[in-house]
Design a protein around this motif. Structure first.
Motif, mmCIF file in Angstrom:
data_model
loop_
_atom_site.group_PDB
_atom_site.id
_atom_site.type_symbol
_atom_site.label_atom_id
_atom_site.label_comp_id
_atom_site.label_asym_id
_atom_site.label_seq_id
_atom_site.Cartn_x
_atom_site.Cartn_y
_atom_site.Cartn_z
ATOM 1 N N LYS A 107 0.837 -1.214 0.000
ATOM 2 C CA LYS A 107 0.000 0.000 0.000
ATOM 3 C C LYS A 107 0.867 1.257 0.000
ATOM 4 O O LYS A 107 0.665 2.160 -0.804
ATOM 5 C CB LYS A 107 -0.939 -0.032 1.212
ATOM 6 N N ILE A 108 1.852 1.316 0.902
ATOM 7 C CA ILE A 108 2.691 2.514 0.982
ATOM 8 C C ILE A 108 3.613 2.595 -0.235
ATOM 9 O O ILE A 108 3.718 3.639 -0.890
ATOM 10 C CB ILE A 108 3.487 2.534 2.308
ATOM 11 N N ASP A 137 9.550 -7.059 -4.936
ATOM 12 C CA ASP A 137 8.502 -7.574 -4.052
ATOM 13 C C ASP A 137 8.093 -8.941 -4.581
ATOM 14 O O ASP A 137 7.414 -9.045 -5.603
ATOM 15 C CB ASP A 137 7.286 -6.619 -4.047
ATOM 16 N N CYS A 149 11.441 4.318 6.024
ATOM 17 C CA CYS A 149 10.284 4.721 6.827
ATOM 18 C C CYS A 149 9.447 3.480 7.119
ATOM 19 O O CYS A 149 8.239 3.584 7.359
ATOM 20 C CB CYS A 149 9.446 5.764 6.095
HETATM 21 N N1 LIG Z 1 7.164 4.871 9.791
HETATM 22 C C1 LIG Z 1 5.917 4.714 10.094
HETATM 23 O O1 LIG Z 1 5.372 5.426 10.932
HETATM 24 C C2 LIG Z 1 5.124 3.656 9.415
HETATM 25 C C3 LIG Z 1 5.707 2.492 9.028
HETATM 26 N N2 LIG Z 1 4.991 1.516 8.414
HETATM 27 C C4 LIG Z 1 5.689 0.285 8.000
HETATM 28 O O2 LIG Z 1 5.529 0.118 6.600
HETATM 29 C C5 LIG Z 1 5.340 -1.241 6.327
HETATM 30 C C6 LIG Z 1 4.609 -1.414 5.020
HETATM 31 O O3 LIG Z 1 3.275 -0.953 5.158
HETATM 32 P P1 LIG Z 1 2.168 -1.204 4.015
HETATM 33 O O4 LIG Z 1 2.666 -0.761 2.704
HETATM 34 O O5 LIG Z 1 0.923 -0.625 4.541
HETATM 35 O O6 LIG Z 1 2.079 -2.776 4.054
HETATM 36 P P2 LIG Z 1 1.615 -3.745 2.889
HETATM 37 O O7 LIG Z 1 1.361 -5.047 3.539
HETATM 38 O O8 LIG Z 1 0.555 -3.116 2.078
HETATM 39 O O9 LIG Z 1 2.915 -3.877 1.983
HETATM 40 C C7 LIG Z 1 4.058 -4.583 2.328
HETATM 41 C C8 LIG Z 1 4.647 -5.163 1.058
HETATM 42 O O10 LIG Z 1 5.901 -5.767 1.386
HETATM 43 C C9 LIG Z 1 6.011 -6.939 0.602
HETATM 44 N N3 LIG Z 1 6.993 -7.833 1.221
HETATM 45 C C10 LIG Z 1 6.836 -8.633 2.297
HETATM 46 N N4 LIG Z 1 7.984 -9.278 2.561
HETATM 47 C C11 LIG Z 1 8.880 -8.867 1.612
HETATM 48 C C12 LIG Z 1 10.227 -9.185 1.355
HETATM 49 N N5 LIG Z 1 10.892 -10.065 2.110
HETATM 50 N N6 LIG Z 1 10.829 -8.573 0.322
HETATM 51 C C13 LIG Z 1 10.160 -7.684 -0.457
HETATM 52 N N7 LIG Z 1 8.866 -7.374 -0.262
HETATM 53 C C14 LIG Z 1 8.249 -7.941 0.763
HETATM 54 C C15 LIG Z 1 4.619 -7.499 0.558
HETATM 55 O O11 LIG Z 1 4.433 -8.369 -0.526
HETATM 56 C C16 LIG Z 1 3.779 -6.248 0.439
HETATM 57 O O12 LIG Z 1 3.493 -5.957 -0.909
HETATM 58 C C17 LIG Z 1 4.589 -1.750 7.551
HETATM 59 O O13 LIG Z 1 4.809 -3.125 7.729
HETATM 60 C C18 LIG Z 1 5.154 -0.940 8.666
HETATM 61 O O14 LIG Z 1 6.204 -1.644 9.275
HETATM 62 C C19 LIG Z 1 3.658 1.667 8.179
HETATM 63 C C20 LIG Z 1 3.019 2.812 8.548
HETATM 64 C C21 LIG Z 1 3.697 3.911 9.216
#
Ligand SMILES: NC(=O)C1=CN([C@@H]2O[C@H](COP(=O)(O)OP(=O)(O)OC[C@H]3O[C@@H](n4cnc5c(N)ncnc54)[C@H](O)[C@@H]3O)[C@@H](O)[C@H]2O)C=CC1
Ligand SMILES: O=C(O)C(=O)COP(=O)(O)O
Length: 527
Positions: free
Chosen positions: A149-150, A169, A228
């Protein structure tokens, strides 16, 4: 009134929702020991990234039904321990997507133009322009690790800035990457070719230390890295060394292996090529309102006995599917409970067949609901949607799922077969148009009764007088019959009788029923 402990700062919009159904205590900055001591009296815990929910806290949470993470990452929660204890863990998968993506973009541009250091120097009375000659992102290559998503939102914005996009990914399709204008590549190529690398992956055992000395060695000496996502995905010591020795161009970090970042971290002494923010990715007014409402609503629902829409440890319960399936979950639970009792416990095999329009749905929540019903005789309130699958697995219950969309007696029906201490038994149930549940078949005998709390089943010979005898026998024990149904396959052959009762059956009545001529078997069931 249930009690909710809020142990990190949460927007008032969320607290207002919780206050409608619970006593809400906001206590931030608690130590692990304080939480362990305090948690036994709480039904729900609401957190952000500041609280580490350890196994110890979960073990002590004897009343705890739900842990709500007002954000995305649940790496600060011991989810396996929560699952085992039947505690649902929910998050807000989309509430802070935009905030986190915009922070990453802000970091990328700030890093390119040294904005934090330039700002600092002006505020300190200087007018130094030559130290802050930056670089453009236009036509540069951005490597996005994690196109969820991000990552996707970052991709769209970076595309608009004229950047070339690479993505790594392993879980997304070529089509999706294509649609976002990203070239899907392997990690090595992304490391080698990127001018900027931004991380948007969760912290897992696979992603821990993904950016280590070895990975850094593959990168361009000018590369700028943005994290981030989560601390611990980058080896901080290796990164600090590389920055100090000029082996990479810069790094912008929002998250750290240990938070708050240690006072003596080598990262703190880096110059303008490093930007550090204190985990601010989700810190926008909009995101905080979104995540607080999203998670508070889920806590409220769970406390009211309703399912949560974004549970991370209940398989397959996605929001839109859930809405459609909700009435069937109750059906599955009732039937699981019933067939478990008919099979006499010690169930070793459960066959779950989704019929009619139900066959088009995700079977996983239905199976979990059936298991919850099945195990509720043995585990009572200890079994729930969270731990039913684990409990069934530990008891060696084999599960077979089948579908038959061609059965159209009702719009959707569910058939369960269980093999247990009393042999093979089966039940079928359906939903009527008004959402009422009907048991439509028991051991292949067609019937049509609603499930009730107290039920009596008999197997008997279809012969005159038997129904009257059972009726008067129950009457003599002062048991009121709400409804009675007889099912048979052939006239004067084998039959079943199902009685819904207003009162529990007193001790000894089953033995009397068994003495009635023609009765082969009789058992009571409590749903
Ligand atoms: N700094 C902050 O305040 C924030 C940090 N985050 C972090 O951002 C992360 C991502 O958030 P979203 O995009 O919402 O999650 P999401 O679940 O939508 O996306 C994560 C992506 O990472 C991929 N992925 C998983 N394992 C992987 C790997 N080993 N290699 C490559 N890709 C891989 C997944 O297939 C997925 O497409 C969260 O898990 C959280 O830790 C999220 C919100 C705020
Ligand atoms: O949602 C996430 O994963 C975050 O990292 C946000 O963390 P926070 O709620 O701001 O402590």
């Amino acid at each position: 009134m249930p009690k909710v402990l809020v142990s990190d700062p949460i927007d008032q919009a969320g607290l207002d929702i919780l206050s409608q159904v619970a006593q809400v205590d906001v206590k931030t900055g608690l130590s692990n020991e304080e939480l362990v001591q305090m948690i036994p009296e709480y039904d729900a815990l609401m957190i952000r990234s500041g609280t580490r929910v350890t196994q110890e806290i979960i073990e002590a949470g004897n009343q705890l039904k739900i842990i709500g993470r007002a954000g995305v990452g649940v790496d600060n929660v011991d989810v396996p321990s929560a699952t085992r204890k039947g505690i649902v863990v929910v998050n807000s998968p989309e509430g802070n997507t935009i905030a986190a993506a915009e922070h990453a973009l802000a970091m990328m541009l700030s890093l390119s133009r040294y904005i934090p250091d330039a700002n600092h120097s002006v505020k300190n009375g200087k007018w130094d322009r030559k130290s802050y000659v930056g670089a453009e992102v236009y036509k540069k290559t951005l490597g996005i690790v994690g196109l969820g998503k991000i990552g996707s939102h970052v991709a769209a914005a970076a595309k608009a800035l004229g950047m070339k996009l690479l993505a790594y990914d392993p879980f997304i399709s070529l089509e999706r990457a294509d649609h976002l204008g990203c070239r899907l590549v392997d990690m090595d190529l992304l490391f080698r070719e990127s001018d900027y690398i931004t991380l948007h992956i969760p912290k897992t055992s696979e992603t821990a230390n993904l950016i280590n000395a070895e990975a850094i060695a593959k990168m361009k000496p000018t590369v700028r890295i943005i994290n981030c996502a989560r601390g611990g995905i980058i080896d901080e010591a290796a990164l600090a060394d590389a920055l100090r020795e000029g082996r990479i161009g810069g790094a912008a970090l929002d998250v750290y292996e240990n938070e708050p970042l240690e006072a003596d971290s080598p990262l703190r002494s880096l110059g303008k090529q490093a930007i550090l923010t204190p985990h601010l990715g989700a810190s926008t007014a909009e995101a905080q309102i979104n995540v607080a409402i999203d998670v508070a609503e889920q806590i409220r629902d769970v406390l009211l006995g309703l399912p949560a829409r974004s549970a991370v440890n209940i398989p397959g319960l996605y929001p839109d599917a859930l809405e459609k399936l909700r009435p069937y979950l109750q059906l599955a639970e009732n039937l699981g409970n019933l067939v478990g009792q008919l099979a006499g416990g010690r169930v070793e095999l459960l066959n779950v067949r989704l019929q009619g329009e139900l066959a088009d749905n995700n079977s996983q929540p239905i199976v979990v609901a059936a298991l919850k019903g099945l195990l509720s005789q043995a585990l009572r309130e200890r079994v729930n949607y969270v731990n039913a699958s684990i409990e069934a697995k530990e008891r060696g219950i084999r599960i077979i799922e089948t579908r038959d969309g061609s059965i159209r007696d009702y719009t959707g029906s569910l058939h369960l077969e269980a093999k247990g201490a009393l042999g093979d038994h089966s039940v079928t149930g359906a939903l009527l148009g008004d959402g009422e549940i009907r048991i439509t078949d028991i051991d292949e005998f067609p019937i049509n009764v609603p499930p009730t709390h107290h039920m009596l089943f008999t197997r008997h010979r279809d012969m005159p007088g038997i129904i009257g005898k059972i009726g008067s026998l129950l009457g003599s024990f002062n048991v009121n019959i709400a409804s009675m149904q007889v099912g048979r396959k052939i006239v004067r052959g084998d039959a079943v009788m199902v009685l819904s009762l207003d009162d529990p059956l007193p001790e000894g009545i089953l033995a009397e029923i068994m003495k009635v001529p023609g009765i082969r078997d009789a058992y009571t069931v409590m749903l």
